[in-house]
Design a protein around this motif. Structure first.
Motif, mmCIF file in Angstrom:
data_model
loop_
_atom_site.group_PDB
_atom_site.id
_atom_site.type_symbol
_atom_site.label_atom_id
_atom_site.label_comp_id
_atom_site.label_asym_id
_atom_site.label_seq_id
_atom_site.Cartn_x
_atom_site.Cartn_y
_atom_site.Cartn_z
ATOM 1 N N GLN A 97 -63.889 34.201 -23.754
ATOM 2 C CA GLN A 97 -63.291 34.465 -22.450
ATOM 3 C C GLN A 97 -63.486 33.288 -21.502
ATOM 4 O O GLN A 97 -62.570 32.925 -20.745
ATOM 5 C CB GLN A 97 -63.888 35.730 -21.831
ATOM 6 N N ASN A 100 -61.077 30.624 -22.498
ATOM 7 C CA ASN A 100 -59.733 31.043 -22.073
ATOM 8 C C ASN A 100 -59.544 30.798 -20.581
ATOM 9 O O ASN A 100 -58.507 30.290 -20.137
ATOM 10 C CB ASN A 100 -59.522 32.526 -22.374
ATOM 11 N N ASP A 101 -60.558 31.174 -19.787
ATOM 12 C CA ASP A 101 -60.480 31.003 -18.335
ATOM 13 C C ASP A 101 -60.390 29.529 -17.950
ATOM 14 O O ASP A 101 -59.799 29.186 -16.917
ATOM 15 C CB ASP A 101 -61.700 31.637 -17.663
ATOM 16 N N HIS A 103 -58.834 27.409 -19.729
ATOM 17 C CA HIS A 103 -57.573 26.949 -20.330
ATOM 18 C C HIS A 103 -57.815 25.856 -21.369
ATOM 19 O O HIS A 103 -57.046 24.896 -21.473
ATOM 20 C CB HIS A 103 -56.597 26.449 -19.252
ATOM 21 N N THR A 105 -57.560 24.200 -24.744
ATOM 22 C CA THR A 105 -56.564 24.305 -25.810
ATOM 23 C C THR A 105 -56.905 23.434 -27.016
ATOM 24 O O THR A 105 -56.058 23.194 -27.876
ATOM 25 C CB THR A 105 -55.163 23.918 -25.284
ATOM 26 N N HIS A 133 -58.306 39.286 -30.797
ATOM 27 C CA HIS A 133 -58.558 38.819 -29.429
ATOM 28 C C HIS A 133 -57.795 37.519 -29.174
ATOM 29 O O HIS A 133 -57.883 36.575 -29.976
ATOM 30 C CB HIS A 133 -60.051 38.585 -29.195
ATOM 31 N N ALA A 134 -57.095 37.464 -28.071
ATOM 32 C CA ALA A 134 -56.359 36.260 -27.711
ATOM 33 C C ALA A 134 -57.328 35.121 -27.420
ATOM 34 O O ALA A 134 -58.375 35.320 -26.813
ATOM 35 C CB ALA A 134 -55.490 36.538 -26.487
ATOM 36 N N HIS A 135 -56.973 33.935 -27.865
ATOM 37 C CA HIS A 135 -57.790 32.754 -27.570
ATOM 38 C C HIS A 135 -56.870 31.554 -27.370
ATOM 39 O O HIS A 135 -55.891 31.388 -28.082
ATOM 40 C CB HIS A 135 -58.813 32.486 -28.678
ATOM 41 N N SER A 136 -57.198 30.766 -26.362
ATOM 42 C CA SER A 136 -56.339 29.651 -25.959
ATOM 43 C C SER A 136 -56.506 28.429 -26.854
ATOM 44 O O SER A 136 -55.760 27.463 -26.736
ATOM 45 C CB SER A 136 -56.674 29.264 -24.511
ATOM 46 N N PHE A 137 -57.459 28.456 -27.743
ATOM 47 C CA PHE A 137 -57.830 27.299 -28.558
ATOM 48 C C PHE A 137 -57.607 27.581 -30.045
ATOM 49 O O PHE A 137 -57.407 28.719 -30.474
ATOM 50 C CB PHE A 137 -59.302 26.946 -28.315
ATOM 51 N N ASN A 138 -57.695 26.516 -30.825
ATOM 52 C CA ASN A 138 -57.607 26.607 -32.278
ATOM 53 C C ASN A 138 -59.003 26.831 -32.859
ATOM 54 O O ASN A 138 -59.967 26.216 -32.415
ATOM 55 C CB ASN A 138 -57.020 25.304 -32.839
#
Length: 244
Positions: A97, A100-101, A103, A105, A133-138
């Protein structure tokens, strides 16, 4: 191809390792990746910490497997940078989280720490978490435990699994030959003793800390390097390999 810079346990040079502030500082520096570690608590929670016990990195004592999340959350995970105040052990969810917050990537290399203590079912828990769970990274998985490596290849075949090459070198070579793993994470001192420059696209060595080690990786353009001092590595990369 520019070598990707991975912050080892976050910005360990300027913050207590594997803490929120260490990850925040690493992202602020502009790293390409973050390397971190996951264990399982007594009551089944995935937590971000390197050692099997809390003795070195917190003000407490005991093995992760013998402590509940509530007990771990009472500990101060900052034993190296008192000016940064109290830091708490993060759950895997809290770390995700936070990134994600921010951002973020880039890449997150999650090492499943089962080489000394095998936590039953941790591989499935990790794979299920990232599948739901959504995640902004690989995400990249790695482990010194060959069984965990093989488990992750089965549970998350679309996610990169890296080979940590100490205990199971021949087995890792077989997995590579069979195209099950694409990247090796060798210890830097091994590469410097036995340099294999023709395989530079397949190496992301650890822990690359001295100027000489960093320059060695950058001049030979390894696909990535994992370092305790990401600020230095980023500065040297701009000098040796140029900017974006």
């Amino acid at each position: 191809m520019r070598t990707k810079i991975f912050a080892h346990r976050g910005d360990k040079h300027d913050a207590p390792e594997n803490t929120l502030i260490a990850f925040t500082k690493a992202v602020a520096l502009g790293v390409d990746g973050i390397e971190t570690d996951v264990h399982l608590t007594k009551d089944g929670h995935m937590v971000i910490i390197h050692d099997e016990d809390v003795d070195r990195t917190t003000d407490g004592q005991g093995l992760i497997k013998d402590l509940t999340l509530a007990q771990l959350k009472r500990l101060n995970a900052n034993q190296t940078h008192p000016e940064l105040g109290i830091q708490r052990i993060l759950t895997l969810g809290e770390m995700v989280q936070a990134l994600n917050d921010l951002h973020f990537t880039g890449d997150v290399n999650l090492e499943i720490k089962t080489d000394h203590i095998h936590y039953p079912g941790i591989e499935a828990l990790v794979a299920d978490f990232f599948a739901t769970h959504a995640h902004s990274f690989n995400v990249i998985y790695s482990s010194f435990n060959l069984q965990s490596t093989q488990q992750m290849l089965k549970l998350a075949p679309q996610t990169e699994t890296a080979g940590l090459m100490i205990y199971h070198y021949r087995a890792m070579k077989t997995l590579f030959k069979n195209r099950q793993i694409k990247i090796f994470h060798p210890e830097i001192r091994l590469l410097m003793v036995h340099p294999i420059f023709s395989f530079h696209h397949y190496f992301r060595p650890w822990t690359v800390n001295t100027k000489f080690e960093i320059a060695f990786c950058l001049y030979h353009r390894y696909v990535g390097l994992i370092t305790d001092n990401p600020a230095l590595a980023l500065k040297m990369r701009n000098h040796i390999q140029g900017g974006k």
